[in-house]
Design a protein around this motif. Structure first.
Motif, PDB file in Angstrom:
ATOM      1  N   ILE B  79      10.577  -2.352  23.758  1.00 16.22           N
ATOM      2  CA  ILE B  79       9.238  -2.910  23.567  1.00 16.22           C
ATOM      3  C   ILE B  79       8.288  -2.027  24.365  1.00 16.22           C
ATOM      4  CG2 ILE B  79       7.728  -4.914  23.880  1.00 16.22           C
ATOM      5  CD1 ILE B  79      10.285  -6.642  23.731  1.00 16.22           C
ATOM      6  N   TYR B 109       1.792  -4.572  20.597  1.00 13.95           N
ATOM      7  CA  TYR B 109       3.133  -4.251  21.114  1.00 13.95           C
ATOM      8  C   TYR B 109       3.900  -3.455  20.051  1.00 13.95           C
ATOM      9  CZ  TYR B 109       2.339  -7.615  24.856  1.00 13.95           C
ATOM     10  OH  TYR B 109       1.838  -8.264  25.948  1.00 13.95           O
ATOM     11  N   VAL B 111       7.616  -2.226  18.788  1.00 11.33           N
ATOM     12  CA  VAL B 111       9.027  -2.591  18.917  1.00 11.33           C
ATOM     13  C   VAL B 111       9.855  -1.520  18.210  1.00 11.33           C
ATOM     14  CG1 VAL B 111      10.783  -4.327  18.377  1.00 11.33           C
ATOM     15  CG2 VAL B 111       8.446  -5.036  18.941  1.00 11.33           C
ATOM     16  N   VAL B 147       9.393 -10.508  26.072  1.00 13.79           N
ATOM     17  CA  VAL B 147       8.454  -9.415  26.358  1.00 13.79           C
ATOM     18  C   VAL B 147       8.098  -9.409  27.838  1.00 13.79           C
ATOM     19  CG1 VAL B 147       6.117  -8.561  25.952  1.00 13.79           C
ATOM     20  CG2 VAL B 147       7.451  -9.495  24.063  1.00 13.79           C
TER      21      VAL B 147
END
Lengths: 513, 160
Positions: B79, B109, B111, B147
């Motif tokens: 992440i 974010y 990934v 996260v």
């Protein structure tokens, strides 16, 4: 009295019965079922043929053929050679289209030769046409007849080997023995999977005329055939000596320099021909996974022959083993070695590789139809009652027509320009002197546009198959400040040190600010 | 004569049964419906990571499915470039996992699911204020990766 008949030289020669006589003459002289089994599949395939360069392996083969290049293992020298000769014919269209057409012709030749095999086995014309109609329209057989690939040439050579063996068994002379040996050797130059045919061939020779192998002349003829057929392999060292622009036998290092495998050495040649780079995928399943793979293959075979070919195929297998166990054993060994090898081959496109087993199944289905249906139905002679005609149509013709209707939309590539469109878009999007790194769906087709059509020679394109991940990252980090760098899918290592911006199907990598 | 007819009838019926026996498989197999084209076979070279939702409020749980990866291989989940967990792909080269955003800050974010340098794919999601809390589709399974907060070490099971 003057009428149109009297003006026609044909009628003047044969009288008022001319049409009937002409019909009888043509029926006697022309091999209609042979003609039909070549022409109808070819018509079907040309109607659905890919109109230009196609993607993945097809783009690689086309580019290598058109530029006298070298492809990855297992080298495919016969295909490269025949493809080059074929491209010399004035057939219209681009090189991509013309090589696609080559596959269609090879597929039609396969059907034509299979028809002759069935004829030798005493299978009636409707049984032959029906079994081969199902093979013609089997989705993967059909789809691989529409793009530049090695598979339909492989099946054509395989059918030729079976026919040549039957020819030899009928009257075993040394030169008749040489023909199947020559075909097997040539076929090895097209597809290394020909080795899977060798156990069956040995079985057939040993069980048919074992004493022949005691004759020096037979060995001489066989060795001569092997030597003659092996000439085709010289294509590879010869092309290597020309230092072709398109070469997939080698690797790129971290500086972006291509290091070709030396195909003028025995080690180098064997490395390419034996497919050592794919050895990891061979027998790549664990024992618990094999059941699923067998089931997948079974499903594919059943749907390939539209369900209705299953019963006749199985019946044909057993009937042939009982009636002619030598030939039955040959076909069974061909079937088992090919199916077992590919069932255990861990690659995503293995569904495209089962065509040799389809050919065998079609022969079995023809034999099965012949045995199961009343003799009057499967032959062509004599007048038929309407009920018989209806039976022929329902049992033998309708399944083939249905297969055409059902499978057409699954395989039709006649309007598929996607590879060309995508590759041209990539070359338009990238900046001058760019470096592109991508996989098979990106690189070979872009290289085709560059090397065959002369588009964007300033761009350097590298297939990631030819460079290790570590070397690729080093190359990118070294080049990123000097030139625009594009990649199809950046790794996390690259994402952590670069900024990736989507550009069409690629990402442009730039140093992180 | 009658017996001959009967034998002939039985023979014909038997032949017909063998001829049409394959049809009995239709309910179990079905007709192929996928068009055969290069895209069907290109997947192995381009792993993809699908995010089932891409926008949500903090506290959302985003579901991800990775596909076209090497089969039966351990993959690291990153992440924003930091390794946060791991999954193992199945025999078809697929793996699923969930990202729990409880306590995470607003923003974008990224990934990444990566088996190795040549088998890596990235996608992302955005946490926005006032957006609805999203959750994985019903029945979706897969390890949960957080996260925010300290690193949470998930058990990695590697099948031999």
């Amino acid at each position: 009295m003057i009428n149109q008949h009297s003006l026609n030289p044909l009628f003047a020669y044969w009288g008022k019965d001319a049409w009937r006589r002409l019909g009888l003459f043509l029926a006697a002289r022309v091999d209609w079922s042979g003609l039909v089994t070549f022409a109808l599949p070819l018509l079907l395939y040309t109607r659905t043929l890919a109109p230009t360069i196609y993607n993945l392996d097809s783009a690689e083969f086309t580019t290598a053929v058109a530029t006298n290049g070298i492809v990855r293992a297992t080298g495919y020298p016969l295909y490269l050679l025949l493809g080059k000769l074929w491209l010399g014919l004035p057939l219209g269209g681009d090189a991509g289209y013309r090589l696609n057409l080559f596959s269609a012709v090879c597929a039609a030749v396969t059907i034509f030769l299979a028809e002759h095999i069935l004829r030798r086995l005493g299978v009636g014309v409707w049984a032959r046409l029906s079994a081969l109609g199902l093979l013609t329209t089997a989705p993967y057989f059909w789809s691989l007849s529409l793009i530049a690939e090695v598979y339909t040439l492989h099946t054509a050579l395989m059918a030729g080997v079976i026919l040549a063996l039957l020819h030899w068994a009928e009257k075993p002379t040394p030169w008749r023995f040489a023909l199947p040996v020559l075909l097997v050797t040539l076929s090895l130059g097209n597809h290394a999977a020909t080795v899977l045919l060798i156990p069956g061939c040995i079985w057939f020779v040993l069980t048919s005329h074992p004493r022949q192998l005691g004759r020096a002349q037979v060995w001489m003829a066989g060795i001569t055939a092997v030597l003659l057929g092996s000439i085709v392999f010289l294509t590879l060292p010869w092309r290597y000596a020309q230092q072709p622009a398109f070469n997939y036998a080698g690797v790129y290092d971290a500086s972006g320099s291509f290091v070709p495998v030396n195909l003028q050495t025995l080690d180098g040649l064997l490395w390419l021909l034996t497919g050592q780079s794919f050895s990891g995928q061979m027998f790549g399943y664990r024992l618990v996974e094999i059941g699923g793979q067998v089931a997948d293959y079974g499903r594919q075979l059943v749907t390939a022959f539209l369900f209705v070919g299953v019963g006749p195929g199985l019946a044909g297998l057993f009937i042939l083993l009982r009636r002619n166990w030598r030939l039955g054993g040959l076909l069974l060994l061909f079937f088992l070695t090919n199916s077992w090898f590919y069932i255990n081959y861990r690659v995503i496109d293995k569904n495209t590789m089962y065509l040799p087993t389809y050919l065998i199944w079609a022969i079995w289905a023809g034999v099965g139809y012949q045995a199961l249906l009343p003799r009057g139905l499967v032959g062509i002679n004599g007048r038929r009652a309407w009920r018989e005609s209806l039976s022929v149509f329902t049992l033998l013709v309708a399944p083939v027509l249905l297969a055409i209707l059902w499978n057409w939309s699954l395989v039709d590539l006649s309007d598929d320009w996607s590879t060309r469109t995508r590759s041209e878009a990539i070359l338009q999007l990238v900046e001058p002197d760019a470096l592109i790194l991508g996989w098979w769906d990106t690189v070979p087709a872009v290289q085709y546009l560059q090397l065959v059509e002369g588009q964007r020679p300033d761009v350097v394109v590298i297939n990631r198959f030819l460079i290790s991940g570590e070397d690729m990252n080093r190359l990118i980090l070294q080049e990123i400040g000097r030139r625009p760098v594009y990649i199809n899918n950046p790794s996390i290592e690259l994402l952590n040190v670069t900024q990736a911006t989507a550009v069409g199907p690629l990402y442009r990598l730039e140093p992180r600010q | 004569m009658k017996q001959q007819k009967m034998e002939s009838l039985i023979r014909s019926l038997l032949s017909l049964a063998i001829l049409l026996s394959g049809i009995a498989l239709i309910p179990f197999i079905g007709r192929p419906t996928n068009a055969i084209g290069w895209k069907l076979f290109a997947g192995i070279y381009t792993p993809e990571l699908v995010a089932h939702e891409t926008i949500g409020a903090p506290g959302s749980v985003f579901a991800f499915t990775g596909g076209n990866y090497p089969p039966l291989s351990p993959a690291i989940i990153y992440i924003n470039g930091q390794a946060r967990g791991a999954v193992t792909t199945d025999a078809a080269g697929q793996a699923t996992f969930q990202i729990n955003t409880t306590g995470a800050a607003l923003g974008q974010y990224s990934v990444t699911m990566e088996v190795d340098i040549n088998a890596s794919a990235t996608n992302g999601f955005e946490l926005v204020e006032g957006g609805g809390v999203v959750n994985p589709p019903a029945g979706f399974t897969g390890p949960i990766i957080f996260v925010a907060g300290e690193d949470i070490y998930l058990p990695v099971i590697v099948k031999q």
